[in-house]
Design a protein around this motif. Structure first.
Motif, short mmCIF file in Angstrom:
data_model
loop_
_atom_site.label_atom_id
_atom_site.label_comp_id
_atom_site.label_asym_id
_atom_site.label_seq_id
_atom_site.Cartn_x
_atom_site.Cartn_y
_atom_site.Cartn_z
N GLN A 1 0.85 -1.18 0.00
CA GLN A 1 0.00 0.00 0.00
C GLN A 1 0.89 1.24 0.00
N VAL A 2 0.64 2.12 -0.94
CA VAL A 2 1.42 3.34 -1.07
C VAL A 2 0.64 4.51 -0.47
N GLN A 3 1.32 5.29 0.32
CA GLN A 3 0.73 6.52 0.86
C GLN A 3 1.40 7.72 0.18
N LEU A 4 0.59 8.69 -0.20
CA LEU A 4 1.07 9.87 -0.90
C LEU A 4 0.64 11.12 -0.14
N VAL A 5 1.59 12.04 0.04
CA VAL A 5 1.29 13.28 0.75
C VAL A 5 1.81 14.45 -0.07
N GLU A 6 0.89 15.34 -0.45
CA GLU A 6 1.26 16.53 -1.21
C GLU A 6 1.54 17.70 -0.26
N SER A 7 2.35 18.63 -0.74
CA SER A 7 2.61 19.85 0.01
C SER A 7 3.05 20.94 -0.95
N GLY A 8 3.05 22.17 -0.46
CA GLY A 8 3.58 23.27 -1.24
C GLY A 8 2.55 24.16 -1.90
N GLY A 9 1.28 23.81 -1.77
CA GLY A 9 0.26 24.66 -2.36
C GLY A 9 0.17 26.00 -1.65
N GLY A 27 5.93 1.81 -0.33
CA GLY A 27 6.12 1.02 -1.53
C GLY A 27 7.45 1.35 -2.16
N THR A 28 7.76 0.68 -3.26
CA THR A 28 8.99 0.97 -3.99
C THR A 28 8.67 2.05 -5.02
N PHE A 29 9.03 3.26 -4.68
CA PHE A 29 8.62 4.43 -5.46
C PHE A 29 9.02 4.31 -6.92
N SER A 30 10.19 3.77 -7.18
CA SER A 30 10.69 3.69 -8.55
C SER A 30 9.93 2.68 -9.41
N ASN A 31 9.05 1.90 -8.82
CA ASN A 31 8.24 0.96 -9.58
C ASN A 31 6.96 1.58 -10.14
N TYR A 32 6.70 2.84 -9.77
CA TYR A 32 5.42 3.45 -10.08
C TYR A 32 5.57 4.59 -11.09
N ALA A 33 4.66 4.61 -12.06
CA ALA A 33 4.44 5.83 -12.82
C ALA A 33 3.61 6.76 -11.95
N MET A 34 3.89 8.04 -12.06
CA MET A 34 3.23 9.03 -11.20
C MET A 34 2.53 10.08 -12.05
N GLY A 35 1.51 10.67 -11.45
CA GLY A 35 0.81 11.72 -12.16
C GLY A 35 0.33 12.81 -11.24
N ALA A 97 -0.84 11.07 -7.82
CA ALA A 97 -1.37 9.73 -7.97
C ALA A 97 -0.28 8.80 -8.45
N ALA A 98 -0.43 7.51 -8.12
CA ALA A 98 0.57 6.50 -8.50
C ALA A 98 -0.12 5.29 -9.10
N ARG A 99 0.54 4.70 -10.09
CA ARG A 99 0.06 3.45 -10.66
C ARG A 99 1.24 2.50 -10.75
N PRO A 100 1.00 1.20 -10.44
CA PRO A 100 2.12 0.25 -10.28
C PRO A 100 2.65 -0.31 -11.59
N THR A 101 2.82 0.53 -12.59
CA THR A 101 3.55 0.16 -13.80
C THR A 101 4.34 1.39 -14.22
N GLY A 102 5.17 1.25 -15.22
CA GLY A 102 5.98 2.39 -15.63
C GLY A 102 5.35 3.26 -16.69
N ILE A 103 4.14 2.92 -17.11
CA ILE A 103 3.52 3.60 -18.25
C ILE A 103 2.63 4.72 -17.76
N ILE A 104 2.78 5.88 -18.35
CA ILE A 104 1.96 7.04 -17.99
C ILE A 104 0.57 6.88 -18.60
N TYR A 109 -8.86 6.91 -13.46
CA TYR A 109 -9.18 5.55 -13.06
C TYR A 109 -8.03 4.58 -13.31
N ASP A 110 -6.99 5.04 -13.98
CA ASP A 110 -5.81 4.21 -14.21
C ASP A 110 -4.83 4.26 -13.05
N TYR A 111 -5.13 5.07 -12.04
CA TYR A 111 -4.22 5.23 -10.91
C TYR A 111 -4.83 4.60 -9.67
N ASN A 112 -3.99 3.89 -8.93
CA ASN A 112 -4.45 3.12 -7.79
C ASN A 112 -4.38 3.89 -6.47
#
Length: 124
Positions: A1-9, A27-35, A97-104, A109-112
């Protein structure tokens, strides 16, 4: 399970710049495409920018191309969005957002995994 926290707004004048960040854990951050996505009041969530696992591939919405730059630092488990020449229409809550593949992908709905969002307000 990946947790994501935004900041800087925050609040910025039109024409100004802002950098927002997204820190990942669990999670292993480098395994995820991000958006980055954004959602303005009364509007649907829309794709802003995406980045592949290594950072070598990026994709942007036409509305931000040439003004925003997405990047990531896998050693720090962090993704960034540098926003320049900001416009009032960029005002929204920005989500990472993060999805567990390298493809953007551009569809939300493509992000988990999603962060809680950070507010960006651009005044005219």
């Amino acid at each position: 399970q990946v947790q994501l926290v935004e900041s800087g707004g925050g609040l910025v004048q039109a024409g100004g710049s802002l950098r927002i960040s997204c820190v990942a854990s669990g999670g292993t951050f480098s395994n995820y495409a991000m958006g980055w996505f954004r959602q303005a009041p009364g509007k649907e969530r829309e794709f802003v920018a995406g980045i592949g696992w290594s950072g070598s591939s990026t994709r942007y919405a036409d509305s931000v191309k040439g003004r925003f730059t997405i990047s990531r630092d896998n050693a720090k488990n962090t993704m960034y969005l540098q926003m320049n020449s900001l416009k009032p229409e960029d005002t929204a809550v920005y989500f990472c957002a993060a999805r567990p593949t390298g493809i953007i992908r551009v569809g939300p709905y493509d992000y988990n995994y999603w962060g809680q969002g950070t507010q960006v307000t651009v005044s005219s």
